[in-house]
Write an enzyme that holds these catalytic residues in place. Sequence first.
Site, PDB file in Angstrom:
ATOM      1  N   GLU A   1       0.826  -1.211   0.000  1.00  0.00           N
ATOM      2  CA  GLU A   1       0.000   0.000   0.000  1.00  0.00           C
ATOM      3  C   GLU A   1       0.858   1.258   0.000  1.00  0.00           C
ATOM      4  O   GLU A   1       0.510   2.262  -0.632  1.00  0.00           O
ATOM      5  CB  GLU A   1      -0.940  -0.012   1.211  1.00  0.00           C
ATOM      6  CG  GLU A   1      -2.028  -1.067   1.140  1.00  0.00           C
ATOM      7  CD  GLU A   1      -2.976  -0.877  -0.024  1.00  0.00           C
ATOM      8  OE1 GLU A   1      -3.063   0.260  -0.549  1.00  0.00           O
ATOM      9  OE2 GLU A   1      -3.620  -1.852  -0.428  1.00  0.00           O
TER      10      GLU A   1
ATOM     11  N   TYR B   1      -7.138   6.441   2.871  1.00  0.00           N
ATOM     12  CA  TYR B   1      -7.240   5.355   1.895  1.00  0.00           C
ATOM     13  C   TYR B   1      -6.310   4.204   2.264  1.00  0.00           C
ATOM     14  O   TYR B   1      -6.715   3.031   2.291  1.00  0.00           O
ATOM     15  CB  TYR B   1      -6.902   5.843   0.488  1.00  0.00           C
ATOM     16  CG  TYR B   1      -6.806   4.693  -0.490  1.00  0.00           C
ATOM     17  CD1 TYR B   1      -7.937   4.208  -1.131  1.00  0.00           C
ATOM     18  CD2 TYR B   1      -5.586   4.070  -0.744  1.00  0.00           C
ATOM     19  CE1 TYR B   1      -7.864   3.133  -1.997  1.00  0.00           C
ATOM     20  CE2 TYR B   1      -5.505   2.993  -1.603  1.00  0.00           C
ATOM     21  CZ  TYR B   1      -6.648   2.519  -2.222  1.00  0.00           C
ATOM     22  OH  TYR B   1      -6.563   1.445  -3.067  1.00  0.00           O
TER      23      TYR B   1
ATOM     24  N   ASP C   1     -10.591   6.509  -3.247  1.00  0.00           N
ATOM     25  CA  ASP C   1      -9.531   7.290  -3.871  1.00  0.00           C
ATOM     26  C   ASP C   1     -10.114   7.945  -5.112  1.00  0.00           C
ATOM     27  O   ASP C   1     -11.324   7.898  -5.340  1.00  0.00           O
ATOM     28  CB  ASP C   1      -8.302   6.419  -4.185  1.00  0.00           C
ATOM     29  CG  ASP C   1      -8.562   5.417  -5.306  1.00  0.00           C
ATOM     30  OD1 ASP C   1      -9.738   5.248  -5.722  1.00  0.00           O
ATOM     31  OD2 ASP C   1      -7.596   4.797  -5.783  1.00  0.00           O
TER      32      ASP C   1
END
Length: 237
Positions: free
Chosen positions: A55, A138, A156
Amino acid sequence: MQHNSFSAAVPTTAEAIATKRIQWFRRRLQGWAQSHRRDFPWRRTSDPYAIFVAEFMLQKTAAATVVPIYETFLAQYPSAIALAAASVEDLTELLQPLGLSFRAQRLHQSAQIICQEYGGQIPRQESELLKLPGVGPYTARSICANAFCEPKAVLDTNVARILERFFNIEGGRVKFRSPLLQKVATLVAPKRDVGAWNLGLLDFAAAVCTARNPQCDECPLRQQCAYPQGEKSARCG
């Protein structure tokens, strides 16, 4: 032109969206996602640390660019403990092809905090993840969903684009921070396996509901989508 049954009114609250419309959207999206799932190494693991690293690397970076560096990175730094002990200079050199020069330093700082405060284990709570340098809403929600199976819907710019277009919603200038769009994202997500749902939305945004030249003729949502009606709004770009 499609002749849809959507309401022409722009919803100003998540509750204004009809339940049947949400169910239809969810069912169609899930059906599409099951047969169009992209394959990436971070999608084949349940290791919270590996997902955490992915991520971080995927922030503002194309997945195809991340793959080779991600695999090399995990081979060299297989745990938060190993990452915290690394030099920032070595991390910066390794991550340089991904751009965002501050990424290496924030990733290193986060690893040190994880080791000092969480015993080297990635924290499970969204509120705790948000305390880490470089982790925004996010990233935190995606880690919760993918690593810990928490029911956290992500938002997002890609997810925002789908929701704006289909539900005829104005998300504002900074769409990924829109409280309305986040509420809608949470509302439309299924009760179970939200991680897979989030990934399906990202796959759909990349393949069909693209920012420019969306594949509306091939879209499984076109029958009920607000976007093809009349002039295509500039906000949906």
